[in-house]
Design a protein around this motif. Structure first.
Motif, PDB file in Angstrom:
ATOM      1  N   GLU A   1     -72.301  36.719  -3.284  1.00  0.00           N
ATOM      2  CA  GLU A   1     -71.148  37.388  -3.882  1.00  0.00           C
ATOM      3  C   GLU A   1     -69.838  36.666  -3.561  1.00  0.00           C
ATOM      4  N   LEU A   2     -69.738  36.108  -2.353  1.00  0.00           N
ATOM      5  CA  LEU A   2     -68.534  35.365  -1.983  1.00  0.00           C
ATOM      6  C   LEU A   2     -68.366  34.132  -2.867  1.00  0.00           C
ATOM      7  N   LEU A   3     -69.451  33.379  -3.055  1.00  0.00           N
ATOM      8  CA  LEU A   3     -69.371  32.186  -3.902  1.00  0.00           C
ATOM      9  C   LEU A   3     -69.131  32.558  -5.356  1.00  0.00           C
ATOM     10  N   ARG A   4     -69.719  33.666  -5.798  1.00  0.00           N
ATOM     11  CA  ARG A   4     -69.465  34.122  -7.167  1.00  0.00           C
ATOM     12  C   ARG A   4     -67.974  34.371  -7.392  1.00  0.00           C
ATOM     13  N   ASP A   5     -67.346  35.061  -6.440  1.00  0.00           N
ATOM     14  CA  ASP A   5     -65.922  35.367  -6.572  1.00  0.00           C
ATOM     15  C   ASP A   5     -65.081  34.101  -6.660  1.00  0.00           C
ATOM     16  N   PHE A   6     -65.324  33.161  -5.764  1.00  0.00           N
ATOM     17  CA  PHE A   6     -64.528  31.928  -5.741  1.00  0.00           C
ATOM     18  C   PHE A   6     -64.775  31.080  -6.989  1.00  0.00           C
ATOM     19  N   LEU A   7     -66.010  30.998  -7.433  1.00  0.00           N
ATOM     20  CA  LEU A   7     -66.324  30.203  -8.622  1.00  0.00           C
ATOM     21  C   LEU A   7     -65.720  30.824  -9.871  1.00  0.00           C
ATOM     22  N   GLU A   8     -65.794  32.140  -9.986  1.00  0.00           N
ATOM     23  CA  GLU A   8     -65.251  32.800 -11.175  1.00  0.00           C
ATOM     24  C   GLU A   8     -63.736  32.675 -11.236  1.00  0.00           C
ATOM     25  N   VAL A   9     -63.077  32.732 -10.088  1.00  0.00           N
ATOM     26  CA  VAL A   9     -61.623  32.534 -10.063  1.00  0.00           C
ATOM     27  C   VAL A   9     -61.259  31.160 -10.614  1.00  0.00           C
ATOM     28  N   ASP A  10     -62.138  30.161 -10.372  1.00  0.00           N
ATOM     29  CA  ASP A  10     -61.892  28.808 -10.861  1.00  0.00           C
ATOM     30  C   ASP A  10     -62.384  28.598 -12.291  1.00  0.00           C
ATOM     31  N   GLY A  11     -62.839  29.665 -12.944  1.00  0.00           N
ATOM     32  CA  GLY A  11     -63.200  29.569 -14.356  1.00  0.00           C
ATOM     33  C   GLY A  11     -64.654  29.283 -14.655  1.00  0.00           C
ATOM     34  N   PHE A  12     -65.511  29.302 -13.643  1.00  0.00           N
ATOM     35  CA  PHE A  12     -66.933  29.069 -13.871  1.00  0.00           C
ATOM     36  C   PHE A  12     -67.637  30.346 -14.316  1.00  0.00           C
ATOM     37  N   ASN A  13     -68.653  30.188 -15.174  1.00  0.00           N
ATOM     38  CA  ASN A  13     -69.611  31.263 -15.379  1.00  0.00           C
ATOM     39  C   ASN A  13     -70.607  31.198 -14.229  1.00  0.00           C
ATOM     40  N   VAL A  14     -70.996  32.337 -13.692  1.00  0.00           N
ATOM     41  CA  VAL A  14     -71.864  32.341 -12.522  1.00  0.00           C
ATOM     42  C   VAL A  14     -73.083  33.218 -12.772  1.00  0.00           C
ATOM     43  N   LYS A  15     -74.261  32.678 -12.476  1.00  0.00           N
ATOM     44  CA  LYS A  15     -75.499  33.435 -12.448  1.00  0.00           C
ATOM     45  C   LYS A  15     -76.028  33.361 -11.019  1.00  0.00           C
ATOM     46  N   THR A  16     -76.797  34.366 -10.618  1.00  0.00           N
ATOM     47  CA  THR A  16     -77.256  34.416  -9.231  1.00  0.00           C
ATOM     48  C   THR A  16     -78.750  34.695  -9.156  1.00  0.00           C
ATOM     49  N   ALA A  17     -79.326  34.286  -8.030  1.00  0.00           N
ATOM     50  CA  ALA A  17     -80.732  34.583  -7.724  1.00  0.00           C
ATOM     51  C   ALA A  17     -80.857  34.665  -6.212  1.00  0.00           C
ATOM     52  N   ASN A  18     -81.774  35.511  -5.748  1.00  0.00           N
ATOM     53  CA  ASN A  18     -81.943  35.710  -4.314  1.00  0.00           C
ATOM     54  C   ASN A  18     -83.204  35.059  -3.749  1.00  0.00           C
ATOM     55  N   ASN A  19     -83.973  34.400  -4.625  1.00  0.00           N
ATOM     56  CA  ASN A  19     -85.148  33.666  -4.160  1.00  0.00           C
ATOM     57  C   ASN A  19     -85.545  32.633  -5.216  1.00  0.00           C
ATOM     58  N   GLY A  20     -86.521  31.813  -4.862  1.00  0.00           N
ATOM     59  CA  GLY A  20     -86.920  30.736  -5.757  1.00  0.00           C
ATOM     60  C   GLY A  20     -87.493  31.209  -7.074  1.00  0.00           C
ATOM     61  N   ALA A  21     -88.301  32.258  -7.037  1.00  0.00           N
ATOM     62  CA  ALA A  21     -88.915  32.762  -8.267  1.00  0.00           C
ATOM     63  C   ALA A  21     -87.843  33.257  -9.247  1.00  0.00           C
ATOM     64  N   GLN A  22     -86.850  33.980  -8.729  1.00  0.00           N
ATOM     65  CA  GLN A  22     -85.757  34.439  -9.589  1.00  0.00           C
ATOM     66  C   GLN A  22     -84.994  33.256 -10.175  1.00  0.00           C
ATOM     67  N   ALA A  23     -84.779  32.233  -9.362  1.00  0.00           N
ATOM     68  CA  ALA A  23     -84.041  31.059  -9.834  1.00  0.00           C
ATOM     69  C   ALA A  23     -84.770  30.373 -10.984  1.00  0.00           C
ATOM     70  N   LEU A  24     -86.079  30.223 -10.874  1.00  0.00           N
ATOM     71  CA  LEU A  24     -86.857  29.588 -11.943  1.00  0.00           C
ATOM     72  C   LEU A  24     -86.788  30.420 -13.222  1.00  0.00           C
ATOM     73  N   ALA A  25     -86.792  31.739 -13.061  1.00  0.00           N
ATOM     74  CA  ALA A  25     -86.687  32.614 -14.234  1.00  0.00           C
ATOM     75  C   ALA A  25     -85.333  32.455 -14.916  1.00  0.00           C
ATOM     76  N   VAL A  26     -84.254  32.375 -14.128  1.00  0.00           N
ATOM     77  CA  VAL A  26     -82.913  32.196 -14.693  1.00  0.00           C
ATOM     78  C   VAL A  26     -82.817  30.858 -15.419  1.00  0.00           C
ATOM     79  N   LEU A  27     -83.395  29.815 -14.859  1.00  0.00           N
ATOM     80  CA  LEU A  27     -83.338  28.490 -15.478  1.00  0.00           C
ATOM     81  C   LEU A  27     -84.018  28.468 -16.845  1.00  0.00           C
ATOM     82  N   LYS A  28     -85.024  29.306 -17.018  1.00  0.00           N
ATOM     83  CA  LYS A  28     -85.731  29.357 -18.301  1.00  0.00           C
ATOM     84  C   LYS A  28     -84.956  30.136 -19.360  1.00  0.00           C
ATOM     85  N   GLN A  29     -83.953  30.919 -18.919  1.00  0.00           N
ATOM     86  CA  GLN A  29     -83.238  31.793 -19.858  1.00  0.00           C
ATOM     87  C   GLN A  29     -82.126  31.088 -20.626  1.00  0.00           C
ATOM     88  N   GLY A  30     -81.618  29.984 -20.104  1.00  0.00           N
ATOM     89  CA  GLY A  30     -80.505  29.321 -20.784  1.00  0.00           C
ATOM     90  C   GLY A  30     -79.990  28.142 -19.983  1.00  0.00           C
TER      91      GLY A  30
END
Length: 227
Positions: free
Chosen positions: A18-47
């Motif tokens: 959440e801390l990195l999300r806040d700082f990245l969004e302030v700088d204009g980045f779109n942010v997606k998050t995952a709490n483990n490897g399986a979630q990360a692989l799923a997010v990568l397949k979405q877009g």
């Protein structure tokens, strides 16, 4: 940065995410998050994901293994985030295909700056058709072509992969063990590595006995000088 990039933050520590999300969004980045490897692989397949911030020590699929899987299909920039700052982990992360390695004591602002730097390098690399230019030696990453003084040379797939690893991480020392793990799945010994490096030197060095590019670090492994 004028473009809007999407960054995937992967960490099992919700506070860090959440801390990195806040700082990245302030700088204009779109942010997606995952709490483990399986979630990360799923997010990568979405877009499309333009960059990953990847925790090393996660339960289940750790950051190194996740990076290994991602690199089988994608060249997306990856920044490792770890509580450990020793050189062994850093070199391992880079040898697996990581673009940067950040210790968690770094401030969120510094992490955002490192993300921007990696994205700039990635964008510039695309503009240059992913060419690594070291004077006499030129490597075209998109076509896997290697040129010595403007003349194309023929490398085996293993020789090319070795050369690319060295050239993408100049001045880092890669041990025999790290090279065996990455390219031979840990099977073999120092002689296996030495034979392949010797053959590669025969093709890229003006004098293989006095190498200009791939130099020995006695008792440890090899370093790419890149100068």
């Amino acid at each position: 940065m004028n473009e809007t990039y999407t960054v995937l933050v992967v960490d099992d520590d919700h506070h860090i995410v959440e801390l990195l999300r806040d700082f990245l969004e302030v700088d204009g980045f779109n942010v997606k998050t995952a709490n483990n490897g399986a979630q990360a692989l799923a997010v990568l397949k979405q877009g499309t994901i333009d960059c990953l911030i990847l925790d090393v020590m996660m339960p289940g699929l750790n950051g190194f293994e996740l990076c290994r899987q991602i690199r089988e299909e994608s060249d997306v920039p990856i920044l490792f985030l770890s509580a450990r700052g020793d050189d062994v982990d850093k070199i391992r992360g880079l040898s697996l295909g990581g673009d940067d390695y950040i210790v968690k004591t770094a401030s969120p602002g510094e992490i955002v700056a490192r993300v921007k730097a990696v994205l700039r390098r990635s964008s510039q690399g695309e503009k240059n058709m992913k060419v690594l230019d070291y004077g006499r030696l030129t490597i075209h990453l998109s076509t896997r072509e290697v040129m010595i003084e403007g003349k194309k040379i023929s490398l085996t797939p293993k020789e090319y992969d070795l050369l690319r690893l060295f050239a993408e991480h100049p001045k880092f020392v890669f041990s025999y063990e790290q090279l065996l793990e990455k390219f031979w799945e840990g099977i073999g010994d120092k002689h296996t590595v030495r034979v392949h490096i010797s053959r590669l030197r025969e093709k890229i060095e003006a004098d293989p006995n006095q190498p200009e590019f791939i130099t020995n670090e006695w008792g440890i492994g090899y370093r790419f000088k890149g100068e």
